[in-house]
Design a protein around this motif. Structure first.
Motif, PDB file in Angstrom:
ATOM      1  N   ILE A  20      47.195 -62.490 -56.591  1.00 34.18           N
ATOM      2  CA  ILE A  20      46.221 -61.445 -56.867  1.00 34.18           C
ATOM      3  C   ILE A  20      46.396 -60.325 -55.853  1.00 34.18           C
ATOM      4  O   ILE A  20      46.253 -59.155 -56.154  1.00 34.18           O
ATOM      5  CB  ILE A  20      44.810 -62.041 -56.825  1.00 34.18           C
ATOM      6  CG1 ILE A  20      44.549 -62.759 -58.141  1.00 34.18           C
ATOM      7  CG2 ILE A  20      43.755 -60.979 -56.592  1.00 34.18           C
ATOM      8  CD1 ILE A  20      43.340 -63.606 -58.150  1.00 34.18           C
ATOM      9  N   GLY A  41      36.698 -57.190 -58.534  1.00 28.78           N
ATOM     10  CA  GLY A  41      37.776 -57.978 -59.117  1.00 28.78           C
ATOM     11  C   GLY A  41      39.126 -57.737 -58.475  1.00 28.78           C
ATOM     12  O   GLY A  41      40.120 -58.300 -58.907  1.00 28.78           O
ATOM     13  N   LYS A  44      38.692 -58.847 -53.057  1.00 26.47           N
ATOM     14  CA  LYS A  44      38.085 -58.730 -51.731  1.00 26.47           C
ATOM     15  C   LYS A  44      37.521 -60.065 -51.261  1.00 26.47           C
ATOM     16  O   LYS A  44      37.791 -60.506 -50.147  1.00 26.47           O
ATOM     17  CB  LYS A  44      36.957 -57.682 -51.762  1.00 26.47           C
ATOM     18  CG  LYS A  44      37.379 -56.330 -52.263  1.00 26.47           C
ATOM     19  CD  LYS A  44      36.237 -55.331 -52.251  1.00 26.47           C
ATOM     20  CE  LYS A  44      35.085 -55.685 -53.170  1.00 26.47           C
ATOM     21  NZ  LYS A  44      35.411 -55.654 -54.599  1.00 26.47           N
ATOM     22  N   SER A  45      36.756 -60.701 -52.146  1.00 24.37           N
ATOM     23  CA  SER A  45      36.173 -61.995 -51.760  1.00 24.37           C
ATOM     24  C   SER A  45      37.264 -63.024 -51.539  1.00 24.37           C
ATOM     25  O   SER A  45      37.156 -63.880 -50.657  1.00 24.37           O
ATOM     26  CB  SER A  45      35.208 -62.500 -52.833  1.00 24.37           C
ATOM     27  OG  SER A  45      34.159 -61.602 -53.008  1.00 24.37           O
ATOM     28  N   THR A  46      38.307 -62.932 -52.356  1.00 27.35           N
ATOM     29  CA  THR A  46      39.421 -63.871 -52.199  1.00 27.35           C
ATOM     30  C   THR A  46      40.042 -63.716 -50.814  1.00 27.35           C
ATOM     31  O   THR A  46      40.278 -64.703 -50.111  1.00 27.35           O
ATOM     32  CB  THR A  46      40.464 -63.621 -53.288  1.00 27.35           C
ATOM     33  OG1 THR A  46      39.819 -63.674 -54.561  1.00 27.35           O
ATOM     34  CG2 THR A  46      41.564 -64.657 -53.242  1.00 27.35           C
TER      35      THR A  46
END
Ligand SMILES: Nc1ncnc2c1ncn2[C@@H]1O[C@H](COP(=O)(O)OP(=O)(O)O)[C@@H](O)[C@H]1O
Ligand SMILES: [Mg+2]
Lengths: 251, 381
Positions: A20, A41, A44-46
């Motif tokens: 990603i 999506g 960022k959180s990943t």
């Protein structure tokens, strides 16, 4: 000695082997506010989950305080974790515990402080985020903004050296969001800790006023980086330039 | 506004195709909107399904209006040209439509996010066997974690979440007493009644007492209890932990370096382990009361009934039943937590986890019951 507090090298992240984000390299210096910006999506959180050791990168390495997180043994991992605090996107407060218990939990588990002291410390943290008087409330009895504040208080409970905040002001009305951003900017000044903050809103970027990296979904990488004012003028990436200038006009 | 006019049928969308020696010429006229573009779209799809070698020239001077579907049609032509290295010229396009078209082509279609391909039967069989094997591996890992957590907690009892444990005992045990007693009673009643009828033909209906007592104590009491606990508590554990997982609460524990196995699983498993035998006792007692009623109604005295029961049941039978209940209870608790922690995000995630918790638990109960029966048979107890 002059080591960056966080450093990533060619980090490639994704799910089931499908990347990603690719080849992400950056470093965060102690005491700064570091902002991870990007549309929803884009990962960022990943990225954040990788920085706090909740996910394994496909390739690349992460160093916290010069220690590798990627191949840390459990002792080193515990050591690293004891220096970080995290406020998740949805707050992630423990629903069966009061705010005070939420904030006090790490203190109870990892210190031998007397109960009374833990109580006072936890109360102080709650006051710091503007939730004095909400000690006995359950998370479900709070508004969204208050839950985010409480999560922040819990993240700070062990006085970590690095605070990771995932969209601390997202999903709130503009007034509450601005208050929360101000609060964070203030805390950064008061506490002198390193902040790593994920956001997708331009207003937050300028209120927090930290160094920014901007991620993009299509290029799966960093498309711009620098201080917010620099990015306002930086035309090297049209998408980043457009984002900074267009949304500024709107707000 | 535009729709009102178009609906009245003032002008239809039309397309004419002609072939020159140097180009494929297309003339578009009228209004290309959602209502009228369909026939044109059909023609275009058919036309562009073939490979063309000549440049395509589109005359749009007669195009009065185009909405999303019309602009998408033009964009489709352009992309066809790009893909096949063909010149596609759109002439005399009105300013409005042209700027709309630009905004389409400015944002090129993003590379498709990889999705799992659909599989054929054999691949699917392979995949589900792999999933089954993977699930087994995960269960073993989970069991390992749980054992480790138990060991850790035994050495540092301070770590045990006693408050949570008592809350779970209340949930699993105290709150279930009513339903357990009722079901046990009815079960005893039904079992006694339905076996009394055939036994009566031989005049030995008093042996119903023996039959019900031994069946309850050794097999049915623990089993019924376990099924109720699986439905009430196993599912509740899965739902609770599943929700926590989705809210990132499990992640929050992990980054605090707290082990969810110690923190969440252990108190719950301890609670079901302890409460299921106690509930099984209640089931047994209630069941005996139920069957006693049937015996009394058949005209036997209470003393006859109790002496039959006392004669047939030994301490061993009761211990076997309680031991089974203990194992069942631990299994249900562990399975519930396991399925909860496996929850996938999304609205249906928790529902799926709860269902799987109950189904897995019941399957495990049947398997365990089978193992117990074989073991007891060979041990001759
Ligand atoms: N558990 C997961 N499994 C598979 N894909 C995921 C998972 N979580 C997130 N993704 C995908 O990763 C991408 C980035 O997600 P995320 O990091 O949550 O984005 P952001 O925080 O920037 O909004 C999304 O496209 C999402 O579809
Ligand atoms: Mg996010």
């Amino acid at each position: 000695m002059n080591e960056s507090i966080i450093k990533t090298q060619n980090l490639t992240m994704g799910f089931d082997g499908v990347p990603i984000l690719e080849n992400i390299s950056f470093s965060v210096e102690a005491g700064e506010i570091f902002i991870i910006l990007g549309g929803s999506g884009c990962g960022k959180s990943t990225l954040l989950r990788h920085l706090i050791g909740l996910a394994e990168p496909i390739s690349g390495e992460i160093f916290i305080d010069g220690l590798s997180l990627t191949d840390a043994g459990s002792a080193q991992r515990a050591d690293i974790l004891s220096n970080i605090g995290v406020a998740f996107q949805g707050g992630a407060l423990f629903g069966s515990m009061t705010l005070l218990e939420n904030v006090a939990l790490p203190l109870e588990e990892f210190t031998s402080l007397p109960k009374k002291a833990i109580r006072l410390i936890a109360q102080a943290k709650l006051r710091l985020v503007g939730l004095g008087g909400y000690d006995e409330h359950l998370p479900s009895q709070l508004s969204g903004g208050q839950q985010k504040r409480a999560a922040l208080a819990r993240a700070m409970s062990m006085d970590p050296r690095i605070l990771f905040l995932d969209e601390p002001s997202a999903g709130l009305d503009p007034i509450t969001a601005a208050q929360l951003d101000d609060l964070i900017a203030n805390l950064a000044k008061i506490l002198g800790v390193t902040f790593v903050i994920v956001t997708h809103e331009l207003a937050s970027v300028f209120t927090l006023n930290g160094r920014v990296i901007m991620l993009d979904k299509n290029s799966k990488g960093i498309i711009a980086q620098g201080q917010p004012e620099e990015l306002l003028k930086d035309r090297s990436n049209p998408m980043a330039w457009q984002f900074f200038n267009r949304s500024l006009k709107e707000s | 506004m535009g729709y009102a006019k178009s609906k009245s049928g003032v002008s239809l969308a039309k397309m004419r195709i002609s072939y020159d020696k140097d180009a494929l010429r297309i003339v578009l006229r009228g209004r290309l909107d959602n209502y009228r573009a369909a026939p044109v779209w059909r023609k275009v799809l058919k036309l562009l399904a073939k490979r063309h070698t000549k440049p395509i020239h589109i005359d749009a001077s007669g195009l009065e209006y185009a909405d999303g579907s019309g602009v998408a049609l033009l964009a489709y032509f352009k992309e066809y040209g790009q893909k096949n290295d063909l010149e596609v010229k759109i002439e005399n396009l009105s300013q409005n439509i042209s700027s709309l078209l630009d905004s389409y082509t400015e944002n090129p279609p993003v590379e498709a996010v990889k999705q799992p391909e659909s599989l054929n039967l054999i691949e699917r069989i392979g995949q589900s066997s792999m999933a089954l094997a993977g699930d087994a591996v995960e269960q073993i890992i989970f069991l390992g974690r749980l054992t480790l957590a138990t060991a850790k907690t035994i050495f540092t009892p301070r770590r045990f979440r006693a408050g949570d444990f008592f809350r779970m005992c209340e949930l699993t045990g105290a709150n279930a007493i009513g339903i357990i007693a009722l079901l046990g009673f009815l079960f005893g009643l039904i079992m006694a009644f339905s076996s009394a009828m055939p036994l009566r033909q031989f005049g030995v209906e008093v042996y119903v007492a023996d039959l019900v007592a031994i069946a309850l104590a050794r097999v049915l009491g623990p089993f019924i209890t376990a099924i109720i606990v699986a439905g009430r508590t196993g599912s509740a554990f899965a739902a609770e932990l599943g929700t926590m997982k989705i809210n990132n609460e499990l992640d929050a524990l992990k980054v605090m370096n707290l082990d969810p196995a110690v923190f969440l699983v252990l108190p719950r498993v301890a609670a079901t382990l302890l409460m299921t035998p106690l509930l099984a006792i209640i089931t047994n007692v209630a069941g005996l009361i139920g069957s006693g009623l049937v015996i009394l109604s058949l005209g036997y005295s209470l003393v006859t009934y109790t002496s039959h029961v006392q004669n047939i049941i030994s301490m061993t039978d009761i211990s076997i039943g309680l031991f089974k209940a203990l194992v069942f209870g631990a299994t249900i608790g562990a399975v519930g937590c396991f399925r909860g922690m496996q929850t996938k995000s999304g609205a249906g995630g928790v529902g799926v986890a709860t269902t799987r918790a109950v189904v897995t638990a019941i399957i495990m109960l049947v398997i365990l019951e089978g193992i117990f029966s074989v073991m007891l048979h060979y041990l001759k107890i």
